[in-house]
Design a protein around this motif. Sequence first.
Motif, PDB file in Angstrom:
ATOM      1  N   GLN A   1      68.545  13.685 -22.780  1.00 39.86           N
ATOM      2  CA  GLN A   1      69.226  12.603 -23.484  1.00 39.86           C
ATOM      3  C   GLN A   1      70.542  13.039 -24.139  1.00 39.86           C
ATOM      4  N   MET A   2      70.863  14.333 -24.072  1.00 40.21           N
ATOM      5  CA  MET A   2      72.073  14.817 -24.717  1.00 40.21           C
ATOM      6  C   MET A   2      73.323  14.293 -24.020  1.00 40.21           C
ATOM      7  N   LYS A   3      74.300  13.918 -24.831  1.00 34.99           N
ATOM      8  CA  LYS A   3      75.581  13.457 -24.315  1.00 34.99           C
ATOM      9  C   LYS A   3      76.537  14.646 -24.248  1.00 34.99           C
ATOM     10  N   PRO A   4      77.652  14.506 -23.541  1.00 38.54           N
ATOM     11  CA  PRO A   4      78.624  15.614 -23.490  1.00 38.54           C
ATOM     12  C   PRO A   4      79.003  16.088 -24.882  1.00 38.54           C
ATOM     13  N   PHE A   5      79.095  17.393 -25.028  1.00 37.99           N
ATOM     14  CA  PHE A   5      79.399  17.986 -26.327  1.00 37.99           C
ATOM     15  C   PHE A   5      80.848  17.685 -26.703  1.00 37.99           C
ATOM     16  N   VAL A   6      81.080  17.244 -27.948  1.00 42.53           N
ATOM     17  CA  VAL A   6      82.398  16.778 -28.370  1.00 42.53           C
ATOM     18  C   VAL A   6      83.163  17.805 -29.187  1.00 42.53           C
ATOM     19  N   SER A   7      82.485  18.449 -30.150  1.00 36.51           N
ATOM     20  CA  SER A   7      83.225  19.295 -31.087  1.00 36.51           C
ATOM     21  C   SER A   7      82.309  20.303 -31.749  1.00 36.51           C
ATOM     22  N   TYR A   8      82.779  21.558 -31.864  1.00 30.80           N
ATOM     23  CA  TYR A   8      82.033  22.552 -32.631  1.00 30.80           C
ATOM     24  C   TYR A   8      81.935  22.158 -34.098  1.00 30.80           C
ATOM     25  N   SER A   9      82.974  21.505 -34.615  1.00 27.21           N
ATOM     26  CA  SER A   9      83.068  21.264 -36.048  1.00 27.21           C
ATOM     27  C   SER A   9      82.298  20.042 -36.533  1.00 27.21           C
ATOM     28  N   THR A  10      81.810  19.211 -35.622  1.00 24.23           N
ATOM     29  CA  THR A  10      81.135  17.976 -36.039  1.00 24.23           C
ATOM     30  C   THR A  10      79.692  17.892 -35.543  1.00 24.23           C
ATOM     31  N   SER A  11      79.137  19.000 -35.101  1.00 24.30           N
ATOM     32  CA  SER A  11      77.769  19.006 -34.568  1.00 24.30           C
ATOM     33  C   SER A  11      76.795  19.635 -35.566  1.00 24.30           C
ATOM     34  N   ARG A  12      75.567  19.225 -35.486  1.00 24.30           N
ATOM     35  CA  ARG A  12      74.499  19.855 -36.270  1.00 24.30           C
ATOM     36  C   ARG A  12      73.955  21.037 -35.480  1.00 24.30           C
ATOM     37  N   TYR A  13      73.523  22.062 -36.218  1.00 27.43           N
ATOM     38  CA  TYR A  13      72.987  23.268 -35.584  1.00 27.43           C
ATOM     39  C   TYR A  13      71.657  23.637 -36.233  1.00 27.43           C
ATOM     40  N   PHE A  14      70.725  24.100 -35.392  1.00 24.57           N
ATOM     41  CA  PHE A  14      69.362  24.366 -35.842  1.00 24.57           C
ATOM     42  C   PHE A  14      68.956  25.799 -35.497  1.00 24.57           C
TER      43      PHE A  14
ATOM     44  N   PRO B   1      57.215  28.605 -46.405  1.00 26.02           N
ATOM     45  CA  PRO B   1      57.784  28.443 -45.068  1.00 26.02           C
ATOM     46  C   PRO B   1      58.963  27.481 -45.091  1.00 26.02           C
ATOM     47  N   VAL B   2      60.027  27.842 -44.399  1.00 22.75           N
ATOM     48  CA  VAL B   2      61.220  27.001 -44.355  1.00 22.75           C
ATOM     49  C   VAL B   2      61.796  26.968 -42.941  1.00 22.75           C
ATOM     50  N   LYS B   3      62.501  25.897 -42.678  1.00 23.39           N
ATOM     51  CA  LYS B   3      63.388  25.821 -41.526  1.00 23.39           C
ATOM     52  C   LYS B   3      64.781  25.487 -42.051  1.00 23.39           C
ATOM     53  N   TYR B   4      65.789  25.858 -41.251  1.00 22.27           N
ATOM     54  CA  TYR B   4      67.166  25.623 -41.654  1.00 22.27           C
ATOM     55  C   TYR B   4      67.816  24.541 -40.794  1.00 22.27           C
ATOM     56  N   GLU B   5      68.924  24.008 -41.338  1.00 21.07           N
ATOM     57  CA  GLU B   5      69.786  23.132 -40.549  1.00 21.07           C
ATOM     58  C   GLU B   5      71.197  23.206 -41.129  1.00 21.07           C
ATOM     59  N   TRP B   6      72.179  23.354 -40.234  1.00 18.33           N
ATOM     60  CA  TRP B   6      73.585  23.285 -40.622  1.00 18.33           C
ATOM     61  C   TRP B   6      74.076  21.869 -40.384  1.00 18.33           C
ATOM     62  N   ILE B   7      74.620  21.248 -41.437  1.00 22.30           N
ATOM     63  CA  ILE B   7      75.098  19.871 -41.349  1.00 22.30           C
ATOM     64  C   ILE B   7      76.613  19.852 -41.528  1.00 22.30           C
ATOM     65  N   PRO B   8      77.361  19.339 -40.556  1.00 19.31           N
ATOM     66  CA  PRO B   8      78.824  19.334 -40.661  1.00 19.31           C
ATOM     67  C   PRO B   8      79.309  18.350 -41.720  1.00 19.31           C
ATOM     68  N   GLU B   9      80.415  18.682 -42.339  1.00 21.03           N
ATOM     69  CA  GLU B   9      80.982  17.771 -43.332  1.00 21.03           C
ATOM     70  C   GLU B   9      81.860  16.712 -42.678  1.00 21.03           C
ATOM     71  N   LYS B  10      82.277  16.939 -41.436  1.00 22.69           N
ATOM     72  CA  LYS B  10      83.058  15.955 -40.704  1.00 22.69           C
ATOM     73  C   LYS B  10      82.185  15.323 -39.627  1.00 22.69           C
ATOM     74  N   SER B  11      82.483  14.089 -39.274  1.00 21.11           N
ATOM     75  CA  SER B  11      81.811  13.434 -38.158  1.00 21.11           C
ATOM     76  C   SER B  11      82.816  13.259 -37.023  1.00 21.11           C
ATOM     77  N   PHE B  12      82.315  13.194 -35.788  1.00 17.57           N
ATOM     78  CA  PHE B  12      83.232  13.126 -34.661  1.00 17.57           C
ATOM     79  C   PHE B  12      83.890  11.746 -34.586  1.00 17.57           C
ATOM     80  N   SER B  13      85.084  11.730 -34.042  1.00 14.19           N
ATOM     81  CA  SER B  13      85.847  10.490 -33.919  1.00 14.19           C
ATOM     82  C   SER B  13      85.948  10.085 -32.457  1.00 14.19           C
ATOM     83  N   ALA B  14      86.279   8.847 -32.241  1.00 12.56           N
ATOM     84  CA  ALA B  14      86.468   8.357 -30.881  1.00 12.56           C
ATOM     85  C   ALA B  14      87.627   9.085 -30.214  1.00 12.56           C
ATOM     86  N   GLU B  15      88.650   9.425 -31.016  1.00 10.18           N
ATOM     87  CA  GLU B  15      89.801  10.138 -30.470  1.00 10.18           C
ATOM     88  C   GLU B  15      89.402  11.528 -29.982  1.00 10.18           C
TER      89      GLU B  15
END
Length: 300
Positions: free
Chosen positions: A150-163, A179-193
């Motif tokens: 279901q993954m769509k083409p990758f748009v940007s390193y800076s706007t993706s979540r990482y696990f 017990p913990v799990k981590y997640e990196w959450i970007p501060e920017k969201s991807f744009s249509a441009e």
Amino acid sequence: MNEKYTGLAETAIQSIERIAGTHPGFRRAHAKGCFYQAVFVPNGEAAPYTKAAHLQKRPVPAVVRFSDSSPNPNMIDSLSPVKGMSVQFHLPNGEETYLVSVNVPVFLTKTPEAFVEMMRLTAEGPGPRDLMKLFIDYPESKAAFQILKQMKPFVSYSTSRYFPIHTFYFVNEAGDRQPVKYEWIPEKSFSAEAKKEAVTHPADYLEKELEDELPVSFTLSIILGKSGDATDDSTVLWPEDRPRISVGRLEIREKILQPNDRVIFDPTVLPDGIECSNDPVLHARHAIYAASSLRRFNGL
């Protein structure tokens, strides 16, 4: 190296080379990557759970490597949807620790043996019956394959979540283990441009796009596991209602033009206050990375 996984690591590396070819001097996975200078600023919210130095309140320098998952260093950005973000934290005592992430929240298999079998079978060119048997033998892989499908083409390193995928244990001053799990959450969201640009510049768009966006930031969140949550199976997601805590902010400032490419981003290299879970895939990664690095450092 953990002797238990030494032979398995060699088989894994040989299978990867048979699938993607041999690219001397490069990593056997995530071969194509770029390095950046960063600083991680913890907010102290993790302190009740861990005594790890980089999760208190003192900022620490960091190095970040974004990468494509392919073993081929010439892979076109748009052809592989799985990307990586690896962070090396420089601790106050001179040691390092690592957090290795991808943009997929689960792993393909719950054991390294199953993963290596998949790699071996792929290298041999499986037929429909082989693939059917694979899914019957390893039903836990269904979740990861569904996500990948279901993954769509990758748009940007800076706007993706990482696990970072695996479970770790935080240990505090009192010796309590959480017990913990981590997640990196970007501060920017991807744009249509940005999405439009990714389509028109598919070859090496991601690295250029990231450079144009600098500085970029990510928030590090931890998910607190409860009794009964899977801690040794990276194919299983925890329930959505588990508590989440933001524990710090990573600011990526500039590209490193001459990086130390001999860095091994090993997620099992941990500081006092963090421990590996019993996830066998996590422990096998140490041996697989070591086998890959031995070849790479010898120019193979």
